[in-house]
Design an enzyme around this catalytic site. Structure first.
Site, PDB file in Angstrom:
ATOM      1  N   GLY A   1       0.770  -1.240   0.000  1.00  0.00           N
ATOM      2  CA  GLY A   1       0.000   0.000   0.000  1.00  0.00           C
ATOM      3  C   GLY A   1       0.795   1.279   0.000  1.00  0.00           C
ATOM      4  O   GLY A   1       0.215   2.358  -0.192  1.00  0.00           O
TER       5      GLY A   1
ATOM      6  N   CYS B   1     -12.211   3.361 -29.516  1.00  0.00           N
ATOM      7  CA  CYS B   1     -13.486   4.065 -29.716  1.00  0.00           C
ATOM      8  C   CYS B   1     -14.226   4.286 -28.398  1.00  0.00           C
ATOM      9  O   CYS B   1     -15.282   3.698 -28.159  1.00  0.00           O
ATOM     10  CB  CYS B   1     -14.343   3.266 -30.686  1.00  0.00           C
ATOM     11  SG  CYS B   1     -13.502   3.090 -32.242  1.00  0.00           S
TER      12      CYS B   1
HETATM   13  C1  LIG Z   1      -3.574  -8.132  -0.284  1.00  0.00           C
HETATM   14  C2  LIG Z   1      -2.733  -7.150  -1.020  1.00  0.00           C
HETATM   15  N1  LIG Z   1      -1.429  -7.089  -0.740  1.00  0.00           N
HETATM   16  C3  LIG Z   1      -0.608  -6.222  -1.384  1.00  0.00           C
HETATM   17  C4  LIG Z   1      -1.083  -5.366  -2.345  1.00  0.00           C
HETATM   18  C5  LIG Z   1      -0.126  -4.444  -3.007  1.00  0.00           C
HETATM   19  O1  LIG Z   1      -0.447  -3.144  -2.822  1.00  0.00           O
HETATM   20  P1  LIG Z   1       0.468  -1.970  -3.354  1.00  0.00           P
HETATM   21  O2  LIG Z   1       0.707  -2.202  -4.784  1.00  0.00           O
HETATM   22  O3  LIG Z   1      -0.343  -0.777  -3.094  1.00  0.00           O
HETATM   23  O4  LIG Z   1       1.728  -2.004  -2.551  1.00  0.00           O
HETATM   24  C6  LIG Z   1      -2.442  -5.374  -2.646  1.00  0.00           C
HETATM   25  C7  LIG Z   1      -3.013  -4.408  -3.611  1.00  0.00           C
HETATM   26  O5  LIG Z   1      -3.460  -3.337  -3.180  1.00  0.00           O
HETATM   27  C8  LIG Z   1      -3.290  -6.301  -1.983  1.00  0.00           C
HETATM   28  O6  LIG Z   1      -4.580  -6.365  -2.273  1.00  0.00           O
END
Ligand SMILES: Cc1ncc(COP(=O)(O)O)c(C=O)c1O
Ligand SMILES: N[C@@H](CCCC[NH3+])C(=O)O
Length: 416
Positions: free
Chosen positions: A239, A343
């Site tokens: 995240g 399109c």
């Molecule tokens: C369970 C889980 N782990 C990890 C990630 C990786 O997240 P990010 O690409 O934001 O680091 C995600 C995607 O949001 C996810 O759903």
């Protein structure tokens, strides 16, 4: 350090002029930097040095075999959400014992395969998933390692489509209900309860929501210990955001430093699942201007890449920088909508971009290494672009450009 930078008025990817890549491999094309992937991964690894940890790169962000292989060589673990991603990890040389399996809808055959190869942990998201996993592990005569993915009801402050840690989202088990579900899991004969998992959303640009979630999860860890359920690892998901425009997300070092402080002397292994922060700024998408079309209302630069190649702008109104590969000195700057040939009015890569452009110019869409190619499609029967990886002065084709034959291979007309 940014591996995509200008030298002598030309955009380079590591040691290679991007214009040369376009000449040799055509456009549109995704171009990645091996050094950038490695540096981004190492930033996590070094921030966690001295503590038990596992960095499970989120395969969904960019699942090309070469990308997974580069990370596997550094000892990365992987976060997967399907048996397909598991096969990719295995073929790329990843260790199954360093894989965590996330996702709300794991199918029986996917669980079976993951148990057969021996993944590190299942991040289980519901009571009914626990039942299914217990049953399948029993059939195979093994114990399935599990964490429960809890939903801490924290607002990640990100786009609603990529926010996952609120009560109204489909993800995880309500943290208030988690002690009951843990007690059930601990009583199941074919499950081995190992940890707790939480992922509150993507593209977070401050540490506060992570820490808020962590406080709630640590309170749960304490409560479970009182109930006699001792956890060994804490998976805080992925995240961490990146700078697409003027965002200033914390560095992995700062974000991890803050989490380690919260952990104190708790001897829990820290597992992380970063995707975007490793992959996004390790890639660009190259495209060429086909036509310039100026109307009373707008100036359109029609390029050879489209929403099928990169859907983030259309899907989330995401903003990604679009830069010239060879900026025109002294050219007249106008404000352009950069649009594709598909399109749909939603087929744009960027709007209102001040650029000096001429037909034939090459553009690079920045921060395209994550959720770029992996979300591409064949809409309008367009062949998906190649993926190329630059390593120092060399360019490797890590996925060939698709052909019409590739696309039509699996389709069949009815018999006469
Ligand atoms: C369970 C889980 N782990 C990890 C990630 C990786 O997240 P990010 O690409 O934001 O680091 C995600 C995607 O949001 C996810 O759903
Ligand atoms: N696909 C999203 C991120 C989703 C994260 C998946 N859990 C994006 O492009 O920003």
């Amino acid at each position: 350090m940014d591996q995509f930078s200008y030298r002598d008025g030309q955009l380079f990817a590591e040691q290679v002029a991007v214009a040369d890549i376009a000449r040799d491999h055509g456009t549109p094309a995704y171009v990645y930097s091996r050094a950038a992937f490695e540096n981004h991964y190492r930033a996590y690894d070094s921030a966690l040095a001295g503590r038990p940890h596992l960095i499970c790169y989120a395969v969904k962000a960019n699942s090309n075999l070469a990308v997974l292989n580069v990370l596997a060589r550094l000892g990365a673990g992987f976060d997967i959400v399907s048996a397909g991603e598991l096969e990719r990890v295995l073929r790329a040389g990843g260790e199954p014992g360093r894989v965590v399996f996330s996702g709300v809808g794991k199918q029986p055959w996917e669980m079976r395969r993951a148990l057969e190869v021996g993944v590190r942990c299942f991040n289980v998201e519901s009571d009914t998933e626990l039942d299914r996993l217990n049953e399948i592990a029993g059939e195979l005569g093994v114990k399935a390692p599990v964490s429960l993915r809890v939903n801490p009801d924290v607002d990640a402050g990100t786009h609603p489509y990529i926010s996952t840690g609120l009560k109204q989202n489909k993800f995880g088990i309500d943290i208030a209900d988690a002690p009951r579900v843990y007690a059930r899991a601990a009583a199941m004969p074919h499950l081995d309860v190992q940890g707790v998992d939480c992922h509150i959303g993507s593209q977070l640009t401050t540490t506060a929501p992570f820490l808020d979630a962590m406080d709630r999860v640590l309170a749960l860890v304490d409560r479970l210990a009182d109930d006699g359920i001792i956890l060994r690892h804490l998976d805080m998901g992925g995240g961490l955001g990146v700078a697409y425009e003027d965002e200033q997300p914390p560095s992995p070092q700062d974000y991890i430093g803050a989490m380690i402080e919260r952990l104190g002397d708790l001897q829990l292994e820290l597992v992380l699942e970063p995707g975007r922060s490793i992959a996004a700024n390790a890639g660009i998408m190259l495209t060429r201007v086909e036509f310039l079309k100026c109307t009373d209302q707008h100036n359109f630069a029609i390029v050879d890449a489209a929403m099928n190649d990169m859907i983030r702008p259309a899907l989330y109104s995401a903003w990604q920088a679009i830069v010239p590969v060879a900026p025109r000195s002294g050219g007249e700057e106008k404000t352009w909508d950069i649009v594709g040939p598909v399109c749909e009015t939603g087929d744009f890569l960027g709007k209102d971009r001040p650029l000096a452009l001429a037909a034939g110019d090459l553009l690079a869409v920045r921060s395209a290494g994550a959720y770029g190619f992996v979300m591409s499609s064949n809409y309008n029967t367009r062949n998906r672009p190649p993926e190329l990886m630059v390593d120092g002065g060399r360019v490797h084709v890590i996925r060939e450009r698709e052909t019409i034959d590739d696309q039509l291979r699996h389709e069949h007309c009815l018999p006469q």
